[in-house]
Design a protein around this motif. Sequence first.
Motif, PDB file in Angstrom:
ATOM      1  N   SER A   3      62.408  14.554   5.945  1.00 20.14           N
ATOM      2  CA  SER A   3      61.313  13.678   5.518  1.00 20.14           C
ATOM      3  C   SER A   3      60.104  13.818   6.441  1.00 20.14           C
ATOM      4  CB  SER A   3      61.785  12.213   5.475  1.00 20.14           C
ATOM      5  OG  SER A   3      62.823  12.047   4.541  1.00 20.14           O
ATOM      6  N   TYR A   4      60.254  13.429   7.699  1.00 16.56           N
ATOM      7  CA  TYR A   4      59.152  13.549   8.639  1.00 16.56           C
ATOM      8  C   TYR A   4      59.702  13.649  10.044  1.00 16.56           C
ATOM      9  CZ  TYR A   4      59.723   8.688  10.186  1.00 16.56           C
ATOM     10  OH  TYR A   4      60.208   7.526  10.721  1.00 16.56           O
ATOM     11  N   MET A   5      58.890  14.179  10.935  1.00 16.39           N
ATOM     12  CA  MET A   5      59.231  14.202  12.350  1.00 16.39           C
ATOM     13  C   MET A   5      58.006  13.783  13.159  1.00 16.39           C
ATOM     14  SD  MET A   5      59.332  18.287  13.235  1.00 16.39           S
ATOM     15  CE  MET A   5      60.284  18.645  11.754  1.00 16.39           C
ATOM     16  N   PHE A   6      58.280  13.222  14.313  1.00 15.06           N
ATOM     17  CA  PHE A   6      57.231  12.780  15.218  1.00 15.06           C
ATOM     18  C   PHE A   6      57.516  13.361  16.593  1.00 15.06           C
ATOM     19  CE2 PHE A   6      56.082   9.903  18.663  1.00 15.06           C
ATOM     20  CZ  PHE A   6      54.720   9.748  18.458  1.00 15.06           C
ATOM     21  N   TYR A   7      56.476  13.836  17.277  1.00 20.15           N
ATOM     22  CA  TYR A   7      56.685  14.315  18.643  1.00 20.15           C
ATOM     23  C   TYR A   7      55.396  14.247  19.438  1.00 20.15           C
ATOM     24  CZ  TYR A   7      55.005  18.729  16.553  1.00 20.15           C
ATOM     25  OH  TYR A   7      54.281  19.687  15.882  1.00 20.15           O
ATOM     26  N   ARG A   8      55.577  14.212  20.749  1.00 20.76           N
ATOM     27  CA  ARG A   8      54.462  14.253  21.692  1.00 20.76           C
ATOM     28  C   ARG A   8      54.310  15.697  22.145  1.00 20.76           C
ATOM     29  NH1 ARG A   8      54.541  13.923  27.382  1.00 20.76           N
ATOM     30  NH2 ARG A   8      52.580  13.230  28.327  1.00 20.76           N
ATOM     31  N   LEU A   9      53.113  16.229  21.995  1.00 23.35           N
ATOM     32  CA  LEU A   9      52.849  17.624  22.334  1.00 23.35           C
ATOM     33  C   LEU A   9      51.897  17.685  23.522  1.00 23.35           C
ATOM     34  CD1 LEU A   9      53.245  20.625  21.475  1.00 23.35           C
ATOM     35  CD2 LEU A   9      51.164  20.375  20.104  1.00 23.35           C
ATOM     36  N   ARG A  50      49.644   3.151  16.934  1.00 19.58           N
ATOM     37  CA  ARG A  50      50.636   2.101  16.676  1.00 19.58           C
ATOM     38  C   ARG A  50      51.471   2.436  15.442  1.00 19.58           C
ATOM     39  NH1 ARG A  50      46.586  -1.393  18.907  1.00 19.58           N
ATOM     40  NH2 ARG A  50      45.573  -1.710  16.897  1.00 19.58           N
ATOM     41  N   TYR A  51      50.824   2.985  14.403  1.00 20.41           N
ATOM     42  CA  TYR A  51      51.589   3.425  13.231  1.00 20.41           C
ATOM     43  C   TYR A  51      52.576   4.530  13.623  1.00 20.41           C
ATOM     44  CZ  TYR A  51      48.558   0.922   9.918  1.00 20.41           C
ATOM     45  OH  TYR A  51      47.897  -0.046   9.201  1.00 20.41           O
ATOM     46  N   PHE A  52      52.099   5.484  14.409  1.00 18.97           N
ATOM     47  CA  PHE A  52      52.975   6.559  14.874  1.00 18.97           C
ATOM     48  C   PHE A  52      54.186   5.985  15.618  1.00 18.97           C
ATOM     49  CE2 PHE A  52      49.797  10.365  15.239  1.00 18.97           C
ATOM     50  CZ  PHE A  52      49.467  10.192  13.908  1.00 18.97           C
ATOM     51  N   ASP A  53      53.898   5.002  16.468  1.00 21.87           N
ATOM     52  CA  ASP A  53      54.952   4.414  17.295  1.00 21.87           C
ATOM     53  C   ASP A  53      55.998   3.714  16.429  1.00 21.87           C
ATOM     54  OD1 ASP A  53      55.892   3.819  20.037  1.00 21.87           O
ATOM     55  OD2 ASP A  53      55.541   1.743  19.438  1.00 21.87           O
ATOM     56  N   ILE A  54      55.550   3.021  15.396  1.00 17.64           N
ATOM     57  CA  ILE A  54      56.492   2.347  14.489  1.00 17.64           C
ATOM     58  C   ILE A  54      57.376   3.365  13.774  1.00 17.64           C
ATOM     59  CG2 ILE A  54      56.692   0.932  12.406  1.00 17.64           C
ATOM     60  CD1 ILE A  54      54.082  -0.446  13.261  1.00 17.64           C
ATOM     61  N   LEU A  55      56.768   4.445  13.296  1.00 20.07           N
ATOM     62  CA  LEU A  55      57.542   5.487  12.632  1.00 20.07           C
ATOM     63  C   LEU A  55      58.531   6.135  13.594  1.00 20.07           C
ATOM     64  CD1 LEU A  55      54.698   7.137  10.524  1.00 20.07           C
ATOM     65  CD2 LEU A  55      56.740   6.027   9.601  1.00 20.07           C
ATOM     66  N   HIS A  56      58.102   6.341  14.816  1.00 18.48           N
ATOM     67  CA  HIS A  56      58.965   6.949  15.835  1.00 18.48           C
ATOM     68  C   HIS A  56      60.197   6.086  16.088  1.00 18.48           C
ATOM     69  CE1 HIS A  56      60.331   8.870  19.473  1.00 18.48           C
ATOM     70  NE2 HIS A  56      59.944   7.862  20.239  1.00 18.48           N
ATOM     71  N   HIS A  57      59.982   4.805  16.329  1.00 15.82           N
ATOM     72  CA  HIS A  57      61.112   3.928  16.649  1.00 15.82           C
ATOM     73  C   HIS A  57      61.978   3.645  15.426  1.00 15.82           C
ATOM     74  CE1 HIS A  57      58.796   3.193  20.372  1.00 15.82           C
ATOM     75  NE2 HIS A  57      59.993   3.009  20.878  1.00 15.82           N
ATOM     76  N   SER A  58      61.366   3.630  14.249  1.00 18.44           N
ATOM     77  CA  SER A  58      62.160   3.474  13.039  1.00 18.44           C
ATOM     78  C   SER A  58      63.116   4.651  12.873  1.00 18.44           C
ATOM     79  CB  SER A  58      61.238   3.373  11.822  1.00 18.44           C
ATOM     80  OG  SER A  58      61.990   3.319  10.618  1.00 18.44           O
ATOM     81  N   ALA A  59      62.653   5.862  13.175  1.00 18.76           N
ATOM     82  CA  ALA A  59      63.507   7.047  13.071  1.00 18.76           C
ATOM     83  C   ALA A  59      64.605   7.033  14.134  1.00 18.76           C
ATOM     84  CB  ALA A  59      62.664   8.309  13.200  1.00 18.76           C
ATOM     85  N   SER A  80      65.748   4.326   5.668  1.00 19.07           N
ATOM     86  CA  SER A  80      64.701   4.762   6.595  1.00 19.07           C
ATOM     87  C   SER A  80      63.560   5.438   5.853  1.00 19.07           C
ATOM     88  CB  SER A  80      65.285   5.722   7.631  1.00 19.07           C
ATOM     89  OG  SER A  80      66.167   5.038   8.495  1.00 19.07           O
ATOM     90  N   ARG A  81      63.877   6.194   4.808  1.00 20.17           N
ATOM     91  CA  ARG A  81      62.818   6.821   4.012  1.00 20.17           C
ATOM     92  C   ARG A  81      61.973   5.767   3.319  1.00 20.17           C
ATOM     93  NH1 ARG A  81      67.187  10.333   2.566  1.00 20.17           N
ATOM     94  NH2 ARG A  81      67.015  12.344   3.631  1.00 20.17           N
ATOM     95  N   CYS A  82      62.599   4.716   2.827  1.00 26.01           N
ATOM     96  CA  CYS A  82      61.845   3.629   2.171  1.00 26.01           C
ATOM     97  C   CYS A  82      60.931   2.927   3.172  1.00 26.01           C
ATOM     98  CB  CYS A  82      62.808   2.624   1.546  1.00 26.01           C
ATOM     99  SG  CYS A  82      63.739   3.251   0.136  1.00 26.01           S
ATOM    100  N   ILE A  83      61.449   2.662   4.367  1.00 27.99           N
ATOM    101  CA  ILE A  83      60.634   2.034   5.405  1.00 27.99           C
ATOM    102  C   ILE A  83      59.460   2.942   5.763  1.00 27.99           C
ATOM    103  CG2 ILE A  83      60.609   1.314   7.833  1.00 27.99           C
ATOM    104  CD1 ILE A  83      63.578   0.513   7.450  1.00 27.99           C
TER     105      ILE A  83
END
Length: 306
Positions: free
Chosen positions: A26-32, A144-153, A162-165
Amino acid sequence: MERLIDYNEMTNIEELTTMFSQVKDSYMFYRLTGKAHASIASHEPMKFNGCMMMLMRGGTPFNIRVNDRVYNLKPNTLLSVNNGDVITASDDMPTDFEAYVLFFNLSFLRNVNINITAINLPSLFQKPQSAIELSNNESDSLLRYFDILHHSALENDNDQLSRCIASSIISAMIYQMVQFYQHRIGQIIDTPDKDTDPSIRRRHEYVRNFLKLVHIHFAREHSVNFYAQQLYISPKYLTLMVRETTGKTAARWIDDFIIMEAKNMLRYSGKNIQQVAYALNFSNQSSFGKYFKHITGISPSEYQRS
């Protein structure tokens, strides 16, 4: 020849980051960071099979090419890379930059529900720049949106939930980003200052009112004549003003609103093609299908299956 990067290949970056999360497929989040990028750097053109958002938060500015345009990335710059875009990094990438990245699998992103009719933004249909510089507050808001998605994952123990959230959060984030773009490219129809020629100010006022009317009536009224009558001017004059001010004809604006809503309904409303045709005031499914294919190049049924 550009190198194609897909979602599965992007997961390899986990080993090089200090901050990584994903909801599978679905999606991934990372700090680059610049150091991590140097480990995977490739200055050959890359094409992403997916969509990427990168928020640069700090470091030395550097250039990056998206398709045929070069952007200078500096702190608080948001870079958006769409599916099929070709991206090329500069040869002198700094090692001190810090960025946060969201990478979306295209099949997941297609199922994020966006209510197009809720967005009163004519410039939505203008292709925005791939990179925009945000204010500190805008950058903080997006992070903040990124952070919410990160912690939700990270807390994910149910992929479907999780996909619905994530879908809901990303919808909200897209609405927020539309506001960011509105602040920058909405000026195509802004009223000129008081020193501008009165005829130009009047023309811009007509265009603004036309777009407001289209937003209200496009589902029922498809002709330029209707909007010209509402504004007490001729269709020819309305078309001329709209084209000079926005770069598109009045008819094209109407088409854009209709097609965006048609796509929204075909994908998310649960209505069949005939019901969508009637909801958008087409006499029958056949006429709607011909109209949709003429504008988009594919039939409504093909779009639903895509």
